[in-house]
Design a protein around this motif. Structure first.
Motif, short mmCIF file in Angstrom:
data_model
loop_
_atom_site.label_atom_id
_atom_site.label_comp_id
_atom_site.label_asym_id
_atom_site.label_seq_id
_atom_site.Cartn_x
_atom_site.Cartn_y
_atom_site.Cartn_z
N LEU A 144 0.85 -1.18 0.00
CA LEU A 144 0.00 0.00 0.00
C LEU A 144 0.89 1.24 0.00
O LEU A 144 2.04 1.21 0.44
N ALA A 145 0.36 2.34 -0.51
CA ALA A 145 1.16 3.53 -0.75
C ALA A 145 1.76 4.07 0.55
O ALA A 145 1.24 3.83 1.65
N ASP A 146 2.85 4.83 0.40
CA ASP A 146 3.49 5.46 1.56
C ASP A 146 2.49 6.33 2.30
O ASP A 146 1.57 6.90 1.71
N SER A 147 2.72 6.46 3.62
CA SER A 147 1.75 7.17 4.43
C SER A 147 2.44 7.77 5.66
O SER A 147 3.45 7.25 6.13
N PRO A 148 1.87 8.87 6.21
CA PRO A 148 2.39 9.38 7.49
C PRO A 148 2.07 8.45 8.66
O PRO A 148 2.62 8.64 9.75
N ASP A 152 -3.69 3.43 7.35
CA ASP A 152 -4.58 4.47 6.86
C ASP A 152 -6.02 3.99 6.94
O ASP A 152 -6.28 2.78 6.84
N PRO A 153 -6.97 4.91 7.08
CA PRO A 153 -8.38 4.49 7.16
C PRO A 153 -8.84 3.72 5.93
O PRO A 153 -9.71 2.86 6.04
N GLY A 154 -8.27 4.00 4.77
CA GLY A 154 -8.73 3.34 3.55
C GLY A 154 -8.01 2.05 3.23
O GLY A 154 -8.32 1.41 2.21
N ASP A 155 -7.06 1.62 4.06
CA ASP A 155 -6.28 0.42 3.76
C ASP A 155 -7.16 -0.83 3.65
O ASP A 155 -7.02 -1.63 2.72
N ALA A 156 -8.05 -0.99 4.62
CA ALA A 156 -8.88 -2.20 4.65
C ALA A 156 -9.77 -2.26 3.41
O ALA A 156 -9.96 -3.34 2.83
N LEU A 184 6.64 -0.12 7.30
CA LEU A 184 7.61 0.12 8.36
C LEU A 184 7.98 1.60 8.36
O LEU A 184 7.95 2.26 7.31
N TRP A 185 8.35 2.12 9.53
CA TRP A 185 8.79 3.51 9.59
C TRP A 185 10.19 3.63 9.00
O TRP A 185 11.11 2.89 9.37
N ASN A 186 10.36 4.54 8.03
CA ASN A 186 11.65 4.77 7.41
C ASN A 186 12.09 6.19 7.73
O ASN A 186 11.58 7.15 7.16
N PRO A 187 13.04 6.36 8.65
CA PRO A 187 13.43 7.72 9.05
C PRO A 187 14.10 8.50 7.92
O PRO A 187 14.01 9.74 7.89
N ARG A 188 14.76 7.80 6.99
CA ARG A 188 15.41 8.52 5.88
C ARG A 188 14.40 9.04 4.88
O ARG A 188 14.65 10.04 4.20
N GLU A 189 13.27 8.36 4.73
CA GLU A 189 12.24 8.81 3.81
C GLU A 189 11.21 9.69 4.51
O GLU A 189 10.47 10.43 3.86
N HIS A 191 8.50 8.70 6.31
CA HIS A 191 7.13 8.21 6.35
C HIS A 191 7.12 6.68 6.48
O HIS A 191 8.16 6.03 6.43
N TRP A 192 5.91 6.17 6.66
CA TRP A 192 5.73 4.72 6.72
C TRP A 192 5.64 4.18 5.29
O TRP A 192 4.90 4.72 4.46
N MET A 193 6.37 3.10 5.02
CA MET A 193 6.40 2.57 3.67
C MET A 193 6.81 1.10 3.72
O MET A 193 7.36 0.62 4.72
N ALA A 194 6.54 0.37 2.65
CA ALA A 194 6.99 -1.01 2.54
C ALA A 194 8.50 -1.03 2.37
O ALA A 194 9.08 -0.18 1.69
N TRP A 195 9.14 -2.03 2.97
CA TRP A 195 10.60 -2.07 2.99
C TRP A 195 11.17 -2.23 1.58
O TRP A 195 10.88 -3.18 0.86
N GLU A 196 12.00 -1.27 1.15
CA GLU A 196 12.79 -1.32 -0.07
C GLU A 196 11.97 -1.49 -1.35
O GLU A 196 12.50 -1.93 -2.37
#
Length: 614
Positions: A144-148, A152-156, A184-189, A191-196
């Motif tokens: 699912l797309a990157d998110s703060p 997200d409410p729309g994930d489900a 996962l939280w990515n401090p370099r990016e 936001h929360w995003m899927a790994w790699e």
């Protein structure tokens, strides 16, 4: 019943230099020699014009242009003059069935809305229909797309829509399923995003096949657990991007190539790369029929089936573009944990260099192309950033896989080629502003002639391919047969010359804007790779990038820098000497009008010429 050998990829010492490696070095020598000759000719021309003091600057700026021309000439010679390296063998008949049964067809996707859901479901449907019986399963691997936020409410709702859409495909020759990954939280990016992203998805999928449970795949339901249990029998992974479609029998030919015992990957333990055999079999990408003039001007020509790419024909292996069959055992041996996190966006090239890829000429994949100029420039920006991220591998930074020097030179060549538009734009500016007024026109014409090199190289291809067919085919190699083949290539050569001239004019119109795009991408990526180490994985999904407002106003807001550059160059040239505008004027008008041209070229066109190499 034939069973597959599930032992790890063999690890052997590197073999002596092969014919392919010797040809590779000769190609690089020819590329370097042609580049040097072009730069030397430019230096002599500057000296003859009394501009020797400008030579260091001009030749430095012209270096990417010289590399591009030399590479085009080299590729043309490779495809037409060298005797092709024999294609790798492939399995046939009953021996292929076990390999197909051990193949999972996967669809890596980032989903950011209902449009992505629809594209994913349609991609699975189209490819399941053409692959038919054989594969173990068709599996959507969804981030699912990157998110703060982590959730997200729309994930489900999106997950439910994907499951429902895939279930709606009904029973077919192979089961269809989906697996999701957690953010996962990515401090370099930031936001929360899927790994790699996709690279991490493939690496974790191979780990899932191995039975590991420490991945970010969400295996929460009974359906998910049933899918993971079936992965134990998977050896090969066929990956397909959204919007693309395999042609019939392509999947079988890809698996038949990578699964043949003679093509087994041989790993050099010292370097950690495949040095013989193949860990990847990729299809030949062919474009879908274009729908706009801009798409027609940028999509690749249709090359006849059975003719390999220049690199495959000359060196026996090819580059990897992200779609094809991976041998999971070879992948595990050379790539698991080898690429540092948050270090590279465009991973396909690195995977191909580690695993060694074979291009299968009779396996074709219809690739979705880009009809809108704004979408094209956004994708180009991402590609240039991705190629810039591999600078540490080009420079041989300690701690990374030390790739062969020839491959690193090729990566440097590709990076330089991205600066072609910037180099040509800068050379035009020097011709209009720095050259004596009486010479401005001659330098402008010389640069236009150099930029038209694709017209010459491309239009010669049908004739050279026809002659090559006579020289490498059965029968006598008489002058009469060769002359007849040359004459048969005249008509397609003429069509290609006309088409390539139109493409050249469109390329000149967008030259200044593409120069700014390339410079921005290289500067951003270089800073992020070497200094900040942040936002390296910046990504926009295809559907979001494609949501371009249809009006002219959007083009004006996005493309004003190129128009401003053209206006500034025109004002300075006119202030220096109005005579200079006679030569600069036509190009500057094109660059000034780029918003209008981009709008018009991106509109649907009912009839477009169909050209091919034959």
């Amino acid at each position: 019943m034939t069973t597959l050998d599930h032992s790890p990829a063999p690890v052997l010492a590197p073999r002596p230099d092969s014919l392919e490696q010797k040809r590779f070095r000769r190609y690089l020598l020819g590329l370097s020699g042609t580049t040097a000759a072009l730069l030397a000719a430019g230096g002599l021309a500057l000296a003859a014009a009394g501009l020797l003091r400008w030579a260091p600057l001009v030749l430095l700026v012209a270096f990417p242009l010289a590399v591009r021309i030399a590479d085009g000439l080299s590729r043309m010679c490779l495809m037409t003059l060298l005797r092709a390296v024999p294609e790798p063998p492939h399995l046939a008949g009953p021996k292929l069935a076990p390999a197909m049964a051990a193949t999972a067809v996967v669809y890596p996707a980032i989903v950011d809305g209902q449009a992505d859901v629809d594209a994913l479901v349609e991609c699975v449907r189209a490819n399941r229909d053409v692959t038919g019986r054989g594969p173990a399963m068709h599996l959507a691997l969804v981030d699912l797309a990157d998110s703060p936020h982590e959730h997200d409410p729309g994930d489900a709702a999106l997950a439910a829509a994907i499951r429902a859409g895939l279930a709606g495909l009904g029973p077919g020759p192979a089961p269809v399923a989906v697996l999701f990954r957690r953010r996962l939280w990515n401090p370099r990016e930031g936001h929360w995003m899927a790994w790699e992203r996709k690279r991490g998805k493939l690496e974790e999928f191979v780990a899932l096949i191995d039975g590991r449970t420490d991945t970010t795949f969400a295996v929460d339901t009974a359906e998910d657990r049933a899918v993971v249990e079936r992965l134990g029998a998977v050896r090969y992974v066929l990956t397909i991007d959204l919007g693309d479609r395999l042609q019939p029998r392509a999947a079988r030919r890809l698996v038949a190539t990578v699964a043949h015992p003679d093509n087994a990957a041989v790993v050099d333990p010292a370097r950690g790369i495949v040095v013989s055999g193949f860990g990847i079999a990729r299809p030949i990408n062919v474009p879908a029929r274009p729908s706009t003039w801009f798409e027609w001007a940028t999509y690749p020509y249709r090359i006849p089936e059975g003719i390999p790419s220049a690199r495959q024909a000359a060196f026996g292996s090819d580059e990897f573009y992200g779609q094809g069959v991976l041998d999971t055992h070879a992948y595990r041996a050379v790539l698991a944990g080898r690429i540092p996190p948050d270090s590279v966006l465009s991973h396909d090239r690195l995977e191909g260099l580690h695993l060694r890829a074979a291009a299968v000429t009779d396996a074709r994949l219809v690739e979705a192309h880009v009809g809108d100029y704004l979408f094209f420039r956004a994708r180009e920006h991402r590609w240039v950033r991705g190629d810039t991220h591999v600078l540490p591998w080009i420079l041989g930074r300690r701690g990374l896989t030390r790739l062969p020097g020839a491959e690193r030179l090729c990566m440097a060549r590709d990076l330089l080629s991205h600066l072609y538009s910037a180099a040509l734009t800068a050379l035009f500016a020097l011709a209009w502003l720095a050259a004596p007024a009486g010479q401005s026109g001659w330098w402008t014409l010389a640069l236009l002639a150099l930029s038209a090199h694709p017209i010459v190289f491309t239009s010669l291809m049908p004739q050279l391919l026809a002659v090559r067919g006579v020289l490498t085919g059965p029968g006598e190699h008489s002058v009469r047969r060769i002359a007849g083949a040359w004459r048969r290539g005249l008509r397609p050569s003429g069509r290609l010359a006309v088409a390539e001239t139109a493409r050249w004019l469109i390329a000149l119109a967008v030259l200044a804007d593409m120069a700014l795009v390339a410079l921005d991408a290289v500067i951003r990526a270089s800073y992020r790779t070497t200094v900040s180490h942040r936002r390296v994985l910046q990504w926009t999904s295809a559907t979001r990038a494609g949501r371009v407002a249809p009006g002219l106003g959007t083009r004006l807001r996005r493309l004003w820098p190129a128009s401003t550059l053209a206006l500034g160059l025109g004002l300075v040239a006119g202030w220096l000497d109005p005579v200079r505008l006679r030569w600069a004027g036509p190009l500057l008008v094109l660059w000034l009008a780029i918003p209008v041209l981009a709008y018009r070229l991106s509109q649907p066109a009912p009839r477009l010429p169909d050209v091919s190499m034959t």
